[in-house]
Design an enzyme around this catalytic site. Structure first.
Site, PDB file in Angstrom:
ATOM      1  N   GLU A  62       0.824  -1.213   0.000  1.00  0.00           N
ATOM      2  CA  GLU A  62       0.000   0.000   0.000  1.00  0.00           C
ATOM      3  C   GLU A  62       0.855   1.260   0.000  1.00  0.00           C
ATOM      4  OE1 GLU A  62      -3.321  -2.020   2.969  1.00  0.00           O
ATOM      5  OE2 GLU A  62      -1.896  -0.542   3.720  1.00  0.00           O
ATOM      6  N   ARG A  70       3.646  19.826   6.080  1.00  0.00           N
ATOM      7  CA  ARG A  70       4.660  18.871   6.540  1.00  0.00           C
ATOM      8  C   ARG A  70       5.871  19.507   7.217  1.00  0.00           C
ATOM      9  NH1 ARG A  70       7.261  15.617   4.018  1.00  0.00           N
ATOM     10  NH2 ARG A  70       6.866  13.740   5.217  1.00  0.00           N
ATOM     11  N   CYS A 106      -0.838  33.741   9.801  1.00  0.00           N
ATOM     12  CA  CYS A 106      -0.512  34.353  11.075  1.00  0.00           C
ATOM     13  C   CYS A 106      -0.234  33.296  12.139  1.00  0.00           C
ATOM     14  CB  CYS A 106      -1.598  35.335  11.477  1.00  0.00           C
ATOM     15  SG  CYS A 106      -1.578  36.743  10.355  1.00  0.00           S
TER      16      CYS A 106
HETATM   17  C1  LIG Z   1      -1.138   5.963   5.112  1.00  0.00           C
HETATM   18  C2  LIG Z   1      -1.199   4.522   4.891  1.00  0.00           C
HETATM   19  C3  LIG Z   1      -0.384   3.925   3.921  1.00  0.00           C
HETATM   20  C4  LIG Z   1       0.596   4.678   3.083  1.00  0.00           C
HETATM   21  O1  LIG Z   1       1.688   5.205   3.772  1.00  0.00           O
HETATM   22  P1  LIG Z   1       2.885   5.854   2.958  1.00  0.00           P
HETATM   23  O2  LIG Z   1       3.865   6.225   4.009  1.00  0.00           O
HETATM   24  O3  LIG Z   1       2.356   7.046   2.252  1.00  0.00           O
HETATM   25  O4  LIG Z   1       3.393   4.825   2.021  1.00  0.00           O
HETATM   26  C5  LIG Z   1      -0.534   2.575   3.720  1.00  0.00           C
HETATM   27  N1  LIG Z   1      -1.416   1.838   4.432  1.00  0.00           N
HETATM   28  C6  LIG Z   1      -2.196   2.387   5.383  1.00  0.00           C
HETATM   29  C7  LIG Z   1      -3.145   1.534   6.119  1.00  0.00           C
HETATM   30  C8  LIG Z   1      -2.119   3.743   5.644  1.00  0.00           C
HETATM   31  O5  LIG Z   1      -2.899   4.275   6.588  1.00  0.00           O
END
Ligand SMILES: *Cc1c(COP(=O)(O)O)cnc(C)c1O
Length: 450
Positions: free
Chosen positions: A301, A340, A370
């Site tokens: 993911e 960030r 501000c």
């Molecule tokens: C945010 C998230 C990701 C992705 O994280 P990255 O650091 O952007 O790769 C993958 N899986 C889950 C469950 C997340 O909450």
């Protein structure tokens, strides 16, 4: 205070693009498809300052080619494993970006019902979408089930509830917290002992009891140990724990190893060695398949890995302000557009697009909000003049998605560079957008006052 010269001895001149006519050097940039051509910066061949002239500033710009390159690098690294990439769309949820990722073969990872709905409107089949919520209501989980997404639950009460209502009829993936410490900083590391995410590996017995009580169909086990993994060993430790836990669930079809692959934020910065990770994880999984006596597939993911480097935030320098200690560049953006640096103390490289060969000087780059919304302190930049356009690099992931209307500022427009053309994929907000949810009740303020 006079300008401080920046050239450190240790920086080799071969790292700079030499312009003999000016006897000066343009600094290299971290953004891969960014080139400098006759004083103009081009991203995948498109002139960035012209984009600002056309669409205005501040402006988010995303390069399709970079996203595709990252996607292909990832699938190549894991090519020895049957696998699916589920883009973690919270990083950048623009529907055109989602459609593009679908077109190159990605699935989706979603963390809210609206992300799931946006994914479906982008054309994803619900079966290619994982729903990984944290602390949501059972009603929201039911909506995701009705839409047909792959459910990924991370707590025992909801798992139990699922069993009570659906029994074995809804396949479920279970998010395990393996308690390993990965991730760049406290706020983005999710696998440690105090994390709110996942079911603790120490509670695996309770998971097994719930699964047996309701004969749950456990389709997969999941971990996501945090953003910015650089240590392959730690990632593999987590994977090993997950694979071992999987031995309790004979019906498993997949393991989801989450995201969190790190990209470089400046030249020489650390990054996940995705090829090494791919080789070693593939080996580990094949070993486990032999142990189980049946195959499974892997899911990943990635959010940041796919889109971070593809994005730039272009802003305009409104004010150059010299104080006794510092020269500030005040830009037409702030923590309302790119949070960030302030939220994570994240470093974002900055390039002065308007003056590539200017004399390097040190600046503090600050926003117009501000609050103390400083993007960078003591940062060498080619001389910045009022009206110059600056680019923040690595702005594709967690950039506009974390933007707000603080100080009643509209969010920027977004532009997508695809196949040699620039497409507006989100218009700039207006005052009317900001006011659109306000309601003025039918009361007469004059007579109501005491
Ligand atoms: C945010 C998230 C990701 C992705 O994280 P990255 O650091 O952007 O790769 C993958 N899986 C889950 C469950 C997340 O909450």
């Amino acid at each position: 205070m006079p300008a401080i010269s920046y050239f450190h001895k240790k920086v080799s001149h071969t790292h700079f693009i030499r312009m003999p006519m000016h006897n000066s050097f343009a600094s290299p940039t971290i953004t891969r498809n960014l080139t400098l051509n006759n004083h103009r910066y081009l991203l995948s061949g498109l002139d960035l300052i012209s984009l600002v002239e056309e669409f205005g500033a501040p402006l988010y710009v995303y390069d399709a080619a970079t996203i595709k390159q990252q996607y292909e690098r990832l699938t190549r690294a894991f090519s020895g494993l049957e696998h699916q990439i589920k883009y973690a769309c919270k990083a950048l949820t623009n529907i055109t970006i989602l459609r593009f990722l679908r077109s190159i073969g990605s699935g989706l990872d979603t963390v809210s019902i609206n992300e799931l709905r946006i994914g479906m409107r982008a054309g994803f089949d619900a079966r290619d979408i994982v729903f990984t919520p944290n602390n949501v209501s059972f009603e929201e989980i039911q909506q995701a089930i009705e839409l047909g997404a792959q459910l990924n639950l991370d707590n025992l009460p909801m798992l139990e509830r699922l069993g009570q209502v659906y029994g074995s009829s809804v396949p479920v993936c279970i998010r395990i917290n393996p308690h390993i410490m990965a991730g760049g900083n406290e706020k983005i590391s999710t696998g440690h002992v105090n994390s709110k995410f996942g079911i603790s590996i120490t509670q695996l017995d309770e998971v097994v009891q719930v699964v047996q009580r309701y004969r749950l169909d456990v389709a997969g086990l999941h971990m996501h140990t945090g953003s910015e993994i650089v240590d392959t060993d730690i990632f593999l430790q987590g994977a090993r724990i997950l694979l071992d836990a999987g031995r309790q669930f004979p019906s498993l079809r997949f393991f989801d190893f989450g995201g969190g692959f790190k990209v470089p934020y400046s030249s020489g910065d650390t990054e996940t060695n995705i090829e090494e990770l791919g080789t070693r994880l593939t080996e580990l999984c094949h070993e486990e398949m032999r142990h189980r006596g049946q195959p499974f597939y892997a899911c990943f993911e990635p959010g940041k890995y796919l889109v971070s480097e593809a994005g730039l935030l272009l802003v305009k320098a409104n004010v150059i302000k010299r104080t006794p200690a510092t020269t500030f560049v005040g830009v037409d953006s702030g923590l309302n557009h790119l949070l960030r640096p302030m939220f994570y103390k994240a470093h974002h490289d900055i390039t002065n697009l308007s003056n590539p060969y200017g004399v390097l000087q040190r600046y503090a780059v600050a926003g117009y909000i501000c609050e103390t919304d400083t993007f960078a302190w003591d940062r060498p930049l080619h001389e910045v003049r009022q009206g110059d356009i600056l680019a923040f690099h690595n702005a594709g992931a967690y950039g506009i998605m974390m933007a707000s209307n603080y100080n009643s500022r509209p969010r920027p427009a977004e532009v997508f560079l695809f196949d040699g053309k620039a497409y507006l994929i989100r218009r700039r907000e207006t005052l009317d957008d900001i006011l659109s949810t306000h309601i003025i009740p039918d009361i007469c303020m004059e007579t109501c006052t005491v």
